[in-house]
Design a protein around this motif. Sequence first.
Motif, PDB file in Angstrom:
ATOM      1  N   GLY A   1       0.804  -1.218   0.000  1.00 52.59           N
ATOM      2  CA  GLY A   1       0.000   0.000   0.000  1.00 52.59           C
ATOM      3  C   GLY A   1       0.840   1.272   0.000  1.00 52.59           C
ATOM      4  N   ASP A   2       0.244   2.348   0.518  1.00 52.62           N
ATOM      5  CA  ASP A   2       0.923   3.644   0.584  1.00 52.62           C
ATOM      6  C   ASP A   2       1.882   3.732   1.760  1.00 52.62           C
ATOM      7  N   GLU A   3       1.574   3.020   2.818  1.00 46.74           N
ATOM      8  CA  GLU A   3       2.448   2.975   3.996  1.00 46.74           C
ATOM      9  C   GLU A   3       2.041   1.778   4.851  1.00 46.74           C
ATOM     10  N   ALA A   4       3.029   1.195   5.514  1.00 42.68           N
ATOM     11  CA  ALA A   4       2.728   0.014   6.330  1.00 42.68           C
ATOM     12  C   ALA A   4       3.814  -0.199   7.380  1.00 42.68           C
ATOM     13  N   LYS A   5       3.398  -0.778   8.497  1.00 43.93           N
ATOM     14  CA  LYS A   5       4.302  -1.140   9.588  1.00 43.93           C
ATOM     15  C   LYS A   5       4.069  -2.604   9.939  1.00 43.93           C
ATOM     16  N   THR A   6       5.165  -3.285  10.265  1.00 38.65           N
ATOM     17  CA  THR A   6       5.077  -4.670  10.716  1.00 38.65           C
ATOM     18  C   THR A   6       5.510  -4.734  12.170  1.00 38.65           C
ATOM     19  N   VAL A   7       4.714  -5.399  12.986  1.00 35.55           N
ATOM     20  CA  VAL A   7       5.037  -5.543  14.411  1.00 35.55           C
ATOM     21  C   VAL A   7       5.142  -7.036  14.722  1.00 35.55           C
ATOM     22  N   THR A   8       6.256  -7.438  15.308  1.00 35.15           N
ATOM     23  CA  THR A   8       6.434  -8.833  15.711  1.00 35.15           C
ATOM     24  C   THR A   8       6.637  -8.897  17.219  1.00 35.15           C
ATOM     25  N   TYR A   9       6.097  -9.939  17.830  1.00 36.41           N
ATOM     26  CA  TYR A   9       6.277 -10.121  19.270  1.00 36.41           C
ATOM     27  C   TYR A   9       5.917 -11.539  19.665  1.00 36.41           C
ATOM     28  N   GLN A  10       6.229 -11.890  20.901  1.00 32.58           N
ATOM     29  CA  GLN A  10       5.888 -13.207  21.435  1.00 32.58           C
ATOM     30  C   GLN A  10       4.951 -13.027  22.619  1.00 32.58           C
ATOM     31  N   LEU A  11       4.083 -14.012  22.795  1.00 36.84           N
ATOM     32  CA  LEU A  11       3.097 -13.938  23.860  1.00 36.84           C
ATOM     33  C   LEU A  11       2.884 -15.344  24.431  1.00 36.84           C
ATOM     34  N   ARG A  12       2.872 -15.451  25.734  1.00 37.58           N
ATOM     35  CA  ARG A  12       2.671 -16.739  26.393  1.00 37.58           C
ATOM     36  C   ARG A  12       1.173 -16.941  26.647  1.00 37.58           C
ATOM     37  N   LYS A  13       0.597 -17.991  26.022  1.00 44.65           N
ATOM     38  CA  LYS A  13      -0.825 -18.297  26.206  1.00 44.65           C
ATOM     39  C   LYS A  13      -0.996 -19.811  26.278  1.00 44.65           C
ATOM     40  N   THR A  14      -1.976 -20.246  27.051  1.00 45.24           N
ATOM     41  CA  THR A  14      -2.279 -21.679  27.210  1.00 45.24           C
ATOM     42  C   THR A  14      -1.012 -22.495  27.419  1.00 45.24           C
ATOM     43  N   ASP A  15      -0.092 -21.928  28.192  1.00 44.07           N
ATOM     44  CA  ASP A  15       1.176 -22.588  28.526  1.00 44.07           C
ATOM     45  C   ASP A  15       2.053 -22.854  27.311  1.00 44.07           C
ATOM     46  N   GLU A  16       1.837 -22.100  26.243  1.00 40.52           N
ATOM     47  CA  GLU A  16       2.657 -22.232  25.045  1.00 40.52           C
ATOM     48  C   GLU A  16       3.139 -20.851  24.602  1.00 40.52           C
ATOM     49  N   ASP A  17       4.244 -20.831  23.868  1.00 42.07           N
ATOM     50  CA  ASP A  17       4.781 -19.574  23.345  1.00 42.07           C
ATOM     51  C   ASP A  17       4.231 -19.320  21.939  1.00 42.07           C
ATOM     52  N   PHE A  18       3.484 -18.237  21.794  1.00 44.96           N
ATOM     53  CA  PHE A  18       2.929 -17.853  20.494  1.00 44.96           C
ATOM     54  C   PHE A  18       3.820 -16.778  19.868  1.00 44.96           C
ATOM     55  N   VAL A  19       3.982 -16.873  18.566  1.00 42.96           N
ATOM     56  CA  VAL A  19       4.721 -15.863  17.814  1.00 42.96           C
ATOM     57  C   VAL A  19       3.725 -15.106  16.947  1.00 42.96           C
ATOM     58  N   TYR A  20       3.760 -13.762  17.022  1.00 44.92           N
ATOM     59  CA  TYR A  20       2.801 -12.910  16.303  1.00 44.92           C
ATOM     60  C   TYR A  20       3.494 -12.052  15.241  1.00 44.92           C
ATOM     61  N   GLY A  21       2.794 -11.904  14.133  1.00 42.16           N
ATOM     62  CA  GLY A  21       3.212 -10.967  13.101  1.00 42.16           C
ATOM     63  C   GLY A  21       1.997 -10.141  12.717  1.00 42.16           C
ATOM     64  N   ALA A  22       2.044  -8.840  12.950  1.00 40.32           N
ATOM     65  CA  ALA A  22       0.918  -7.956  12.632  1.00 40.32           C
ATOM     66  C   ALA A  22       1.351  -6.927  11.595  1.00 40.32           C
ATOM     67  N   VAL A  23       0.477  -6.670  10.640  1.00 39.19           N
ATOM     68  CA  VAL A  23       0.748  -5.652   9.621  1.00 39.19           C
ATOM     69  C   VAL A  23      -0.362  -4.615   9.673  1.00 39.19           C
ATOM     70  N   VAL A  24       0.020  -3.367   9.834  1.00 43.29           N
ATOM     71  CA  VAL A  24      -0.928  -2.251   9.820  1.00 43.29           C
ATOM     72  C   VAL A  24      -0.602  -1.445   8.571  1.00 43.29           C
ATOM     73  N   ALA A  25      -1.504  -1.455   7.601  1.00 38.78           N
ATOM     74  CA  ALA A  25      -1.219  -0.821   6.312  1.00 38.78           C
ATOM     75  C   ALA A  25      -2.335   0.126   5.883  1.00 38.78           C
ATOM     76  N   ARG A  26      -1.960   1.092   5.051  1.00 40.11           N
ATOM     77  CA  ARG A  26      -2.946   2.030   4.491  1.00 40.11           C
ATOM     78  C   ARG A  26      -2.794   2.068   2.979  1.00 40.11           C
ATOM     79  N   THR A  27      -3.920   1.986   2.286  1.00 42.52           N
ATOM     80  CA  THR A  27      -3.958   2.202   0.851  1.00 42.52           C
ATOM     81  C   THR A  27      -5.048   3.223   0.584  1.00 42.52           C
ATOM     82  N   GLY A  28      -4.674   4.436   0.212  1.00 47.17           N
ATOM     83  CA  GLY A  28      -5.643   5.509   0.035  1.00 47.17           C
ATOM     84  C   GLY A  28      -6.387   5.792   1.320  1.00 47.17           C
TER      85      GLY A  28
END
Length: 245
Positions: free
Chosen positions: A174-201
């Motif tokens: 798109g016109d601009e975008a950010k990627t955020v990565t992080y880890q989170l402990r849930k249900t006794d397991e380690d989750f890996v997250y990838g989030a993209v926040v983007a704008r197009t017009g």
Amino acid sequence: MQRSAPRLTRILACAAVPVMLVVAGCSSDSGDSGSGKTGSKDKAGASASATPSPSQTTKKVEPAKFAELPQACKSIAAKTTESLVPKAKTKNGTPAVSSDLASRGGCSWNGLADKGVKGSQYRWLDVSFYRYESDAALGSGQERAQENLAKELAKVQGTQGAKKLRTTTATGIGDEAKTVTYQLRKTDEDFVYGAVVARTGNVLVLLSYNGAGYAGAPTPSEKTIVDGAVKAAKEAVAAVAAANK
């Protein structure tokens, strides 16, 4: 006495009129000996007040670029969702509840791929679309989308319990975008997250992809999750343009 009586009548009449009307209609008298400059000033003042100030004129804003949103559950190719979420509970995705599909929509996929003695891999993918109209009081649709991109990014960055959080600028989305990565402990397991926040017009695209390994299965790598999130986000952004052809 014959001249003073009518003049007195006019003065009393003016005294009963509101002040703003007095200035316009009762500021001078034909029997006075003034030079007439007061009347000129009144006309100039009235002319100035009649000219609308910038705040009174209608603000022109840039028209919104996109008028339609894509069908959220079809915004990402089926082969992509199948590769990112093997064994999805609902193959075609679960649409988010929306009272106005022209302004907001979303879809999600989740599933657990059982690998027997090697454990299981869990994946979750979701995408959301927000479209903003141009408004004279609020700004153009593009400006409003930009403002909300910053707000949504802050929400992701403020995820409670997030560890190893990292934000980077994403290119080609798109016109601009950010990627955020992080880890989170849930249900006794380690989750890996990838989030993209983007704008197009004037449209904001929010995409989240995460996963974890169960029953001894390895935790997915950050690269695996981020690459998947970016691929899906690019398809979702492209779907916005396709929906407006």
